[in-house]
Scaffold this motif. Sequence first.
Motif, PDB file in Angstrom:
ATOM      1  N   TYR A 131       0.825  -1.393  -0.148  1.00  0.00           N
ATOM      2  CA  TYR A 131      -0.012   0.034  -0.486  1.00  0.00           C
ATOM      3  C   TYR A 131       0.911   1.264  -0.058  1.00  0.00           C
ATOM      4  O   TYR A 131       1.285   1.866   0.949  1.00  0.00           O
ATOM      5  N   SER A 150      -2.670   5.990  -0.827  1.00  0.00           N
ATOM      6  CA  SER A 150      -4.310   5.623  -0.766  1.00  0.00           C
ATOM      7  C   SER A 150      -4.666   6.976  -1.412  1.00  0.00           C
ATOM      8  O   SER A 150      -4.101   8.318  -1.655  1.00  0.00           O
ATOM      9  N   THR A 151      -6.223   5.903  -1.892  1.00  0.00           N
ATOM     10  CA  THR A 151      -6.935   8.007  -1.980  1.00  0.00           C
ATOM     11  C   THR A 151      -6.483   9.183  -1.351  1.00  0.00           C
ATOM     12  O   THR A 151      -6.998  10.138  -1.474  1.00  0.00           O
ATOM     13  N   GLY A 181      -5.012   1.093  -9.378  1.00  0.00           N
ATOM     14  CA  GLY A 181      -5.287   2.255  -8.548  1.00  0.00           C
ATOM     15  C   GLY A 181      -5.901   2.533  -9.178  1.00  0.00           C
ATOM     16  O   GLY A 181      -5.900   2.974 -10.512  1.00  0.00           O
ATOM     17  N   GLU A 182      -6.012   4.240  -8.849  1.00  0.00           N
ATOM     18  CA  GLU A 182      -6.670   4.732 -10.098  1.00  0.00           C
ATOM     19  C   GLU A 182      -5.628   6.313 -10.428  1.00  0.00           C
ATOM     20  O   GLU A 182      -5.330   6.965 -10.225  1.00  0.00           O
ATOM     21  N   ALA A 233      -0.013  -0.896  -4.698  1.00  0.00           N
ATOM     22  CA  ALA A 233      -0.810  -0.108  -5.062  1.00  0.00           C
ATOM     23  C   ALA A 233      -0.703   1.081  -4.370  1.00  0.00           C
ATOM     24  O   ALA A 233      -0.065   2.043  -3.136  1.00  0.00           O
ATOM     25  N   ASN A 274      -2.791   5.333  -5.349  1.00  0.00           N
ATOM     26  CA  ASN A 274      -3.913   6.229  -5.154  1.00  0.00           C
ATOM     27  C   ASN A 274      -4.679   5.561  -5.809  1.00  0.00           C
ATOM     28  O   ASN A 274      -6.165   5.032  -6.079  1.00  0.00           O
ATOM     29  N   TYR A 275      -4.815   4.134  -4.975  1.00  0.00           N
ATOM     30  CA  TYR A 275      -6.173   3.253  -4.270  1.00  0.00           C
ATOM     31  C   TYR A 275      -6.727   3.262  -2.673  1.00  0.00           C
ATOM     32  O   TYR A 275      -6.187   4.031  -1.709  1.00  0.00           O
ATOM     33  N   GLY A 276      -8.256   2.929  -3.285  1.00  0.00           N
ATOM     34  CA  GLY A 276      -8.650   3.142  -2.342  1.00  0.00           C
ATOM     35  C   GLY A 276      -9.992   2.134  -2.268  1.00  0.00           C
ATOM     36  O   GLY A 276     -10.212   1.620  -3.512  1.00  0.00           O
ATOM     37  N   GLU A 315     -12.763   1.772  -5.108  1.00  0.00           N
ATOM     38  CA  GLU A 315     -12.544   0.116  -6.019  1.00  0.00           C
ATOM     39  C   GLU A 315     -13.813  -0.354  -6.005  1.00  0.00           C
ATOM     40  O   GLU A 315     -14.198  -1.501  -7.064  1.00  0.00           O
ATOM     41  N   PHE A 319      -8.540  -0.935   2.487  1.00  0.00           N
ATOM     42  CA  PHE A 319      -7.568  -1.113   1.666  1.00  0.00           C
ATOM     43  C   PHE A 319      -7.514  -3.041   1.734  1.00  0.00           C
ATOM     44  O   PHE A 319      -8.001  -3.348   2.526  1.00  0.00           O
TER      45      PHE A 319
END
Length: 251
Positions: free
Chosen positions: A66, A69-70, A109-110, A140, A142-144, A148, A205
């Motif tokens: 990770y 994160s977003t 991720g985004e 991961a 820019n992942y949330g 998702e 996550f």
Amino acid sequence: MFGDKQTTALDPARIPAHVAIIMDGNGRWAKKRFLPRIAGHKQGMENVKVITKAASRLGIKVLTLYAFSTENWKRPDSEVNYLMSLPVDFFNVFMPELIEENVRVQVMGELDALPAKTRQAAAQAEADSAANTGMILNFALNYGGRDELIEATRAIATAAAAGTLDPAAIDADTIAAHLMTRRLGDRADPDLLIRTSGEERLSNFLLWQLAYSELVFTPAYWPDFSPAALESAIAEYQSRDRRFGGIDSNR
């Protein structure tokens, strides 16, 4: 004990196939040393290389980290800008070592919301390591987890509205096929989640994928999380009885 330098005896036949890590504590590591937060992030990224090699040599098949994160966009601009530069530096410096280690890089991720240089570095790392057949290093970025699931729901609803998907046929496999981890196939769900720094929460996550994962929390800040600590976490994993909602016939 986590961080112990002695070698932990592990069962090679029970190494978790997919390990996910919430790399937490970079800022507190730096503060403890009277350093700026970005110094902690730099040291944390250096440790990614160390732990990646250790995981690969232990026989782990997928290591998901990770990285951003977003929610991390809420941090000060100077810190966010530095965090966005780290993947560029990491891939530029360490890709030859990862390729030599036969590690394949994937990023989820985004990604469209990332700065162009960060996005390009991630795409280049994936392309450069695409032929590798060893462990997958899955960032991961820019992942949330909630985002998702929202995107997966939208895609499924769109298919159902278009008549290409029968709503009655929607099941767990349908949802999994629309998640960002779908490229990992039958290794999409982590066997083991590790979170460093002593915090004990998921922080948005892999909310779907962690349903039956074993969770291990360690007080070590991420820059201090060593290969020995990784082995200790795996030893803890191996000591547990995974029943996936069933029962142990011996109890």
